[in-house]
Enzyme design. Structure first.
Site, PDB file in Angstrom:
ATOM      1  CB  VAL A  87      -0.902   0.033   1.250  1.00 39.31           C
ATOM      2  CG1 VAL A  87      -1.819   1.259   1.229  1.00 39.31           C
ATOM      3  CG2 VAL A  87      -1.716  -1.253   1.368  1.00 39.31           C
ATOM      4  CB  CYS A  88       1.052   4.152   0.539  1.00 41.79           C
ATOM      5  SG  CYS A  88       1.390   5.916   0.642  1.00 41.79           S
ATOM      6  CB  THR A  89       5.951   4.894  -0.104  1.00 37.46           C
ATOM      7  OG1 THR A  89       5.643   5.044   1.280  1.00 37.46           O
ATOM      8  CG2 THR A  89       5.657   6.188  -0.838  1.00 37.46           C
TER       9      THR A  89
END
Lengths: 213, 213
Positions: free
Chosen positions: B100-102
């Site tokens: 998720v995300c970075t």
């Protein structure tokens, strides 16, 4: 710096607390403090996750914002004299006293929803009504004259916190936080409301809730 | 019981981890384990929240599902030999390795995204490309033949985990969990994507990110 107090307690629903936290944690002039009965770890409903309480309720007597999450543990908090007294005291001076999911039952038990419309998780309207509130199924219900905002089940705390950001700072701040958390939802199914799912899905919810609650 | 391992590390973004946790924690036949460098507390980006690591990476060598959240601390994890080795080992046997995300940058640093399309937070496409992936802006990017799923910024982990629930159990389970968390989003603004906001909102994101990162 003003304080945003998010309550934690044993057997809470983590996303009820963390959704609003993620939106509110960057607002200039505010800090988020996680409050509870005693400093230290509390575990979520099934025990899979530990979250840390940093301050006792009484250590944060005058928060600008109060957020009460829900979860199976909210039933115990409805009878927790310290939490209820803290909520009543904090609400006297708060800009906004808010709840997510069955956190509304705790606000209700503290007497803060008497005579108001309010919302909670879709499975808990009757319990909410028993506290003196009138349950409605809106995702976010705000009474700005009473400084009370309640949100529906679990994920609705994100929507509530974005609106709260507009109230606390401005609309640009709210849109900035929506962009920061890339809240451009694309639920893969249309199953977010009990009216729109099959009997099989409702049955599965009952099974899953029974195992871990 | 199979394990769903969610990684925690210092300066993570809490919602990246907790969104998927909330969706995945009730699935029959699975337990969620929060893994990290050492058991004990890690704090989120701004230090406001402590989350508990329950098991060392090496204690969970064969999870069915891996979830890697992002946050400013993901840059340090891209150089953390133990986490990268764990990811490579775990991915050999996992049904799904996800970010998720970075968190995608960490999967990339472990070499797991080489030659694949993938997604991350909208502000980090260049960093993702530097790991050998081809960034695309979809909310969830799945490569079932490689058992890799990446999700966009922060809140997208909820959408990803619902899809993952369908893959792990069935569609009824996914819809049940969407209903359980009442994921019927009503963002109060249309600001979830950088293409749709004003320059003032983008400027505010830059200001808020600078203060706490």
């Amino acid at each position: 710096v003003q304080q945003i107090a998010i309550a934690l307690f044993p057997r809470l629903t983590a996303l009820d607390a963390i959704g609003p936290y993620e939106v509110l944690q960057r607002l200039p002039g505010y800090e988020v403090v996680f409050v509870g009965s005693e400093p230290g770890e509390v575990r979520t409903e099934n025990g899979f996750l530990g979250l840390i309480v940093d301050a006792r309720f009484e250590d944060v007597p005058d928060p600008a914002v109060v957020v009460v999450p829900g979860g199976i543990g909210s039933r115990a908090m409805m009878r927790d004299a310290r939490m209820l007294e803290w909520l009543r005291t904090a609400h006297r001076g708060s800009s906004y006293t808010t709840s997510v999911c069955t956190g509304a039952l705790v606000l209700g038990a503290a007497g803060l929803l008497e005579g108001l419309t309010a919302t909670t998780h879709w499975a808990n309207y009757d319990e909410l009504a028993a506290t003196g509130a009138t349950p409605i199924s809106d995702r976010v219900v705000e009474h700005l004259d009473h400084r009370i905002i309640t949100a529906a089940g679990v994920s609705s705390g994100i929507d509530m916190a974005l609106r709260l950001t507009e109230l606390l700072v401005d609309r640009t701040a709210a849109e900035a936080m929506q962009l920061m958390i890339e809240y451009d939802p694309e639920p893969p199914y249309d199953a977010g409301s009990p009216e729109r799912v099959s009997a099989a899905v409702r049955q599965r919810v009952t099974e899953y809730a029974a195992v871990r609650d």
